[in-house]
Design a protein around this motif. Sequence first.
Motif, PDB file in Angstrom:
ATOM      1  N   ARG A  44       0.805  -1.216   0.000  1.00 44.20           N
ATOM      2  CA  ARG A  44       0.000   0.000   0.000  1.00 44.20           C
ATOM      3  C   ARG A  44       0.840   1.269   0.000  1.00 44.20           C
ATOM      4  N   ALA A  45       2.088   1.169  -0.447  1.00 46.64           N
ATOM      5  CA  ALA A  45       2.937   2.350  -0.656  1.00 46.64           C
ATOM      6  C   ALA A  45       3.080   3.198   0.599  1.00 46.64           C
ATOM      7  N   THR A  46       3.101   2.568   1.784  1.00 44.42           N
ATOM      8  CA  THR A  46       3.302   3.323   3.012  1.00 44.42           C
ATOM      9  C   THR A  46       4.793   3.511   3.268  1.00 44.42           C
ATOM     10  N   ALA A  47       5.121   4.496   4.081  1.00 44.96           N
ATOM     11  CA  ALA A  47       6.519   4.747   4.410  1.00 44.96           C
ATOM     12  C   ALA A  47       7.137   3.535   5.101  1.00 44.96           C
ATOM     13  N   ALA A  48       6.380   2.901   5.993  1.00 42.41           N
ATOM     14  CA  ALA A  48       6.901   1.740   6.715  1.00 42.41           C
ATOM     15  C   ALA A  48       7.167   0.573   5.770  1.00 42.41           C
ATOM     16  N   GLN A  49       6.281   0.358   4.806  1.00 41.11           N
ATOM     17  CA  GLN A  49       6.480  -0.738   3.863  1.00 41.11           C
ATOM     18  C   GLN A  49       7.671  -0.484   2.959  1.00 41.11           C
ATOM     19  N   PHE A  50       7.844   0.747   2.505  1.00 41.57           N
ATOM     20  CA  PHE A  50       9.023   1.060   1.694  1.00 41.57           C
ATOM     21  C   PHE A  50      10.305   0.908   2.511  1.00 41.57           C
ATOM     22  N   ALA A  51      10.268   1.289   3.792  1.00 37.80           N
ATOM     23  CA  ALA A  51      11.450   1.133   4.642  1.00 37.80           C
ATOM     24  C   ALA A  51      11.806  -0.342   4.807  1.00 37.80           C
ATOM     25  N   ALA A  52      10.798  -1.190   4.985  1.00 40.72           N
ATOM     26  CA  ALA A  52      11.051  -2.627   5.107  1.00 40.72           C
ATOM     27  C   ALA A  52      11.620  -3.200   3.814  1.00 40.72           C
ATOM     28  N   ALA A  53      11.075  -2.758   2.680  1.00 43.83           N
ATOM     29  CA  ALA A  53      11.571  -3.228   1.386  1.00 43.83           C
ATOM     30  C   ALA A  53      13.004  -2.787   1.158  1.00 43.83           C
ATOM     31  N   HIS A  72       0.905  -0.934  -7.092  1.00 45.14           N
ATOM     32  CA  HIS A  72       0.762  -0.900  -5.640  1.00 45.14           C
ATOM     33  C   HIS A  72       1.752   0.059  -4.979  1.00 45.14           C
ATOM     34  N   ASP A  73       2.714   0.562  -5.726  1.00 47.71           N
ATOM     35  CA  ASP A  73       3.715   1.470  -5.169  1.00 47.71           C
ATOM     36  C   ASP A  73       3.306   2.933  -5.268  1.00 47.71           C
ATOM     37  N   ILE A  74       2.074   3.176  -5.690  1.00 46.06           N
ATOM     38  CA  ILE A  74       1.472   4.510  -5.708  1.00 46.06           C
ATOM     39  C   ILE A  74       0.377   4.535  -4.641  1.00 46.06           C
ATOM     40  N   PRO A  75       0.306   5.577  -3.802  1.00 42.38           N
ATOM     41  CA  PRO A  75      -0.741   5.622  -2.767  1.00 42.38           C
ATOM     42  C   PRO A  75      -2.126   5.455  -3.386  1.00 42.38           C
ATOM     43  N   LEU A  76      -2.943   4.635  -2.747  1.00 42.49           N
ATOM     44  CA  LEU A  76      -4.283   4.364  -3.257  1.00 42.49           C
ATOM     45  C   LEU A  76      -5.337   5.247  -2.589  1.00 42.49           C
ATOM     46  N   PHE A  77      -5.244   5.413  -1.279  1.00 44.35           N
ATOM     47  CA  PHE A  77      -6.315   6.087  -0.549  1.00 44.35           C
ATOM     48  C   PHE A  77      -6.054   7.575  -0.330  1.00 44.35           C
ATOM     49  N   ASN A  78      -4.788   7.990  -0.386  1.00 41.08           N
ATOM     50  CA  ASN A  78      -4.449   9.410  -0.243  1.00 41.08           C
ATOM     51  C   ASN A  78      -4.481  10.042  -1.635  1.00 41.08           C
ATOM     52  N   LEU A  79      -5.645  10.563  -2.018  1.00 43.61           N
ATOM     53  CA  LEU A  79      -5.835  11.050  -3.381  1.00 43.61           C
ATOM     54  C   LEU A  79      -4.911  12.211  -3.708  1.00 43.61           C
ATOM     55  N   LEU A  84      -0.536  14.408  -6.863  1.00 39.86           N
ATOM     56  CA  LEU A  84       0.516  15.424  -6.856  1.00 39.86           C
ATOM     57  C   LEU A  84       1.914  14.845  -6.667  1.00 39.86           C
ATOM     58  N   GLN A  85       2.046  13.787  -5.879  1.00 41.17           N
ATOM     59  CA  GLN A  85       3.364  13.197  -5.606  1.00 41.17           C
ATOM     60  C   GLN A  85       3.270  11.672  -5.581  1.00 41.17           C
ATOM     61  N   PRO A  86       2.869  11.078  -6.684  1.00 44.68           N
ATOM     62  CA  PRO A  86       2.610   9.630  -6.649  1.00 44.68           C
ATOM     63  C   PRO A  86       3.842   8.785  -6.337  1.00 44.68           C
ATOM     64  N   TYR A  87       5.032   9.285  -6.658  1.00 46.90           N
ATOM     65  CA  TYR A  87       6.242   8.480  -6.484  1.00 46.90           C
ATOM     66  C   TYR A  87       7.141   8.986  -5.360  1.00 46.90           C
ATOM     67  N   ARG A 116       0.598   4.556 -14.038  1.00 51.70           N
ATOM     68  CA  ARG A 116      -0.007   5.878 -14.244  1.00 51.70           C
ATOM     69  C   ARG A 116      -0.918   6.161 -13.049  1.00 51.70           C
ATOM     70  N   TRP A 117      -0.839   7.356 -12.486  1.00 48.31           N
ATOM     71  CA  TRP A 117      -1.616   7.630 -11.282  1.00 48.31           C
ATOM     72  C   TRP A 117      -3.116   7.528 -11.533  1.00 48.31           C
ATOM     73  N   TRP A 118      -3.531   7.770 -12.774  1.00 50.49           N
ATOM     74  CA  TRP A 118      -4.963   7.742 -13.078  1.00 50.49           C
ATOM     75  C   TRP A 118      -5.476   6.334 -13.396  1.00 50.49           C
ATOM     76  N   ARG A 119      -4.593   5.360 -13.420  1.00 51.24           N
ATOM     77  CA  ARG A 119      -5.015   3.970 -13.627  1.00 51.24           C
ATOM     78  C   ARG A 119      -4.875   3.216 -12.311  1.00 51.24           C
ATOM     79  N   HIS A 120      -5.875   2.437 -11.967  1.00 50.11           N
ATOM     80  CA  HIS A 120      -5.836   1.722 -10.691  1.00 50.11           C
ATOM     81  C   HIS A 120      -4.829   0.581 -10.719  1.00 50.11           C
ATOM     82  N   ALA A 121      -4.945  -0.301 -11.673  1.00 45.10           N
ATOM     83  CA  ALA A 121      -4.058  -1.460 -11.758  1.00 45.10           C
ATOM     84  C   ALA A 121      -3.394  -1.584 -13.118  1.00 45.10           C
ATOM     85  N   ASP A 122      -4.072  -1.127 -14.173  1.00 44.13           N
ATOM     86  CA  ASP A 122      -3.549  -1.276 -15.528  1.00 44.13           C
ATOM     87  C   ASP A 122      -2.256  -0.484 -15.710  1.00 44.13           C
TER      88      ASP A 122
END
Length: 272
Positions: A44-53, A72-79, A84-87, A116-122
């Motif tokens: 879910r692209a959280t800071a903690a998950q990226f730190a673990a990775a 999955h590396d782009i935030p899903l719930f924080n629109l 504005l800062q997907p990566y 692409r930030w405007w695509r959910h999974a594709d």
Amino acid sequence: MTLLLQLSDPHFGTEQPPVVAALERLVAAQRPDVLLLSGDITQRATAAQFAAARAFVDRLRVPTVLAVPGNHDIPLFNLAQRVLQPYARYQRAFGPVLEPEFDSPSVLVLALNTTRWWRHADGEVSDAQITRVADRLARASARQWKLVLLHQPVAVTRAEDRKNLLHGHADAVQRWRAAGADMVLGGHIHLPFLLPLPAPGKGSGPGPVLWAVQAGTAVSSRVRAEAGNSVNLIRVADSGPRQAAVERWDHDAGLQQFRCVAQQALPGRAPG
């Protein structure tokens, strides 16, 4: 020999510690030169998950790391962050370059960001990306094995996975083949396979073939019923005949280790 490890879809946040430990043991034993991370590094692209990775990748101590983001590396719930800062979090963990390159006398790897930030999974590959990669492939040495690293697949083996095909894949495959590509590496569907992609209208007989190399999920619990955790090792000869082989290594839960379950030597384009 140059040894490349393709590791895809670890989905940190859903990782299985015994599988992570087994993969670390495999890497310590095989000592790959290059790590290819083909997306969905986090769940879910959280800071903690990226730190673990990032900590996991650092423990592997592979000399060169090439990574591309997955959907999955782009935030899903924080629109706001997604738009504005997907990566931002991805780049803090894996560096500012979203499309890195590895260039050695025997191997060229070109990585592409297909999210692409405007695509959910594709995923999507643009005309500009296709052209840039084709131009770079055409300038490569005839000796080099030429690999393109993506997240979403350019080919599938099952009807239910067709919805996951990379948008623009047909044009990309045609143009990259013509420019000399040998392999297109992907993930996303958690199903490992090696598939020859013969030129349109031709069989798979003698001559250069473009290979789709798909990796399963490396360490996540999000496995498919028909495929568990797996990674790919790609061995490329640095001298002598132009040779490469792709190995699939699956996690054996009973043995608590990864083991080689398939190996395929790839006939390549003759240099010169």
